[in-house]
Design an enzyme around this catalytic site. Structure first.
Site, short mmCIF file in Angstrom:
data_model
loop_
_atom_site.label_atom_id
_atom_site.label_comp_id
_atom_site.label_asym_id
_atom_site.label_seq_id
_atom_site.Cartn_x
_atom_site.Cartn_y
_atom_site.Cartn_z
CG ASP A 68 -0.27 -0.09 2.67
OD1 ASP A 68 0.93 0.54 2.80
OD2 ASP A 68 -0.67 -1.01 3.54
CG ASN A 136 -9.44 -0.30 11.61
OD1 ASN A 136 -8.44 -0.99 11.02
ND2 ASN A 136 -9.85 0.60 10.54
CG HIS A 138 -6.15 -1.55 8.63
ND1 HIS A 138 -6.25 0.13 8.82
CD2 HIS A 138 -5.04 -1.99 8.93
CE1 HIS A 138 -5.03 0.27 9.11
NE2 HIS A 138 -4.19 -0.70 9.29
CD GLU A 143 -9.04 1.67 7.13
OE1 GLU A 143 -8.72 0.80 7.95
OE2 GLU A 143 -8.37 3.00 7.46
P1 PGA Z 1 1.15 -0.69 13.60
O1 PGA Z 1 0.05 -0.54 12.34
O2 PGA Z 1 2.24 -1.84 13.04
O3 PGA Z 1 1.99 0.52 13.38
O4 PGA Z 1 0.59 -1.09 14.76
C1 PGA Z 1 -0.41 -1.85 11.89
C2 PGA Z 1 -1.39 -1.56 10.80
O5 PGA Z 1 -2.11 -0.56 11.02
O6 PGA Z 1 -1.40 -2.26 9.76
#
Ligand code: PGA
Length: 249
Positions: A68, A136, A138, A143
């Site tokens: 992404d 959340n 994702h 999302e």
């Molecule tokens: P993080 O993010 O590793 O910074 O917790 C994970 C994500 O949002 O995919």
């Protein structure tokens, strides 16, 4: 569905993540591996760099897939590409022609995403996709609400994800739109490894693995993958049923 749980003490977690990458490269030196951004994989990336520096890990044929980036990102703005360059591509001397870069230009993004998918297919498809887990649920920037058959596309970020990404850049940049591989793209990977650490992720990890498989928790779709590894530290795994806890070491 075949989920393998690897639950590790914090001090062993990064090495276990690097082992997953190393195994893939042992099996296939030119493996195509997808690397996420975010804070979670950083210790694992540091361990990979150490192994490369010590000559224990050979990455000269590794091909990297981006999962992404922010829509509209360019070489002068914060981006997933910049993050991965700093963490992996520059220190491990991965030449740009061995990186499948996700498109970010809003002009012609639909066609560019289709071209990206086609290039991935032409390269032979993804051998191993590492994934982080959003608070959340994702995965990449899929999302809640992302469809199981979704492909690489431009998406809107939830306010929660925008905030957590702004924090990566010291709050000076707040992304609102992104481009992400789809759930369908992810599920075509030969192997997936979900990387999860910390108590803050315990609840969402438990829901992703034990509640029904549904778009409201995109990470639940990894249970449809041909082969998925969940690499969690003990804090992130704390809410999983005891049957998943066997691997603690
Ligand atoms: P993080 O993010 O590793 O910074 O917790 C994970 C994500 O949002 O995919």
């Amino acid at each position: 569905m075949a989920i393998v749980f690897k639950i590790r003490k914090p001090e062993a977690w990064a090495a276990a993540g690097a082992d997953i990458v190393q195994d893939a490269l042992r099996q296939k030196p030119s493996a195509i591996i997808g690397f996420p951004t975010g804070v979670t994989p950083l210790p694992c990336y540091a361990e990979l760099r150490r192994r490369v520096e010590r000559g224990e890990l050979e990455v000269s044929r590794l091909r990297c897939l981006m999962l992404d980036d922010y829509l509209g990102a360019n070489d002068g703005t914060p981006s997933s590409y910049q993050w991965l360059q700093r963490e992996l591509f520059l220190p491990m001397q991965i030449a740009p022609d061995r990186v499948l870069r996700i498109p970010t230009d809003p002009d012609g993004i639909v066609e560019a995403c289709a071209t990206f998918e086609q290039k991935l297919a032409n390269w032979g498809g993804c051998d191993l996709m590492l994934l982080g887990l959003g608070a959340n649920g994702h995965i990449a920037f899929n999302e809640p609400g992302a469809e199981v058959g979704s492909r690489t596309r431009a998406v809107a970020l939830t306010p929660e994800t925008a905030r957590s990404n702004a924090a990566y850049w010291g709050g000076r940049f707040v992304p609102t739109r992104a481009v992400t591989v789809g759930i369908g793209t992810i599920l075509e990977s030969r192997r997936i490894a979900l990387l999860v650490t910390g108590a803050a992720k315990a609840g969402i990890l438990q829901r992703a693995l034990n509640d029904s498989i549904r778009a409201a928790v995109p990470a639940s779709f990894i249970r449809l993958a041909p082969e998925a590894i969940v690499l969690a530290d003990a804090a992130a795994a704390a809410s999983l049923p005891a049957t998943s806890q066997d691997g603690l070491s």
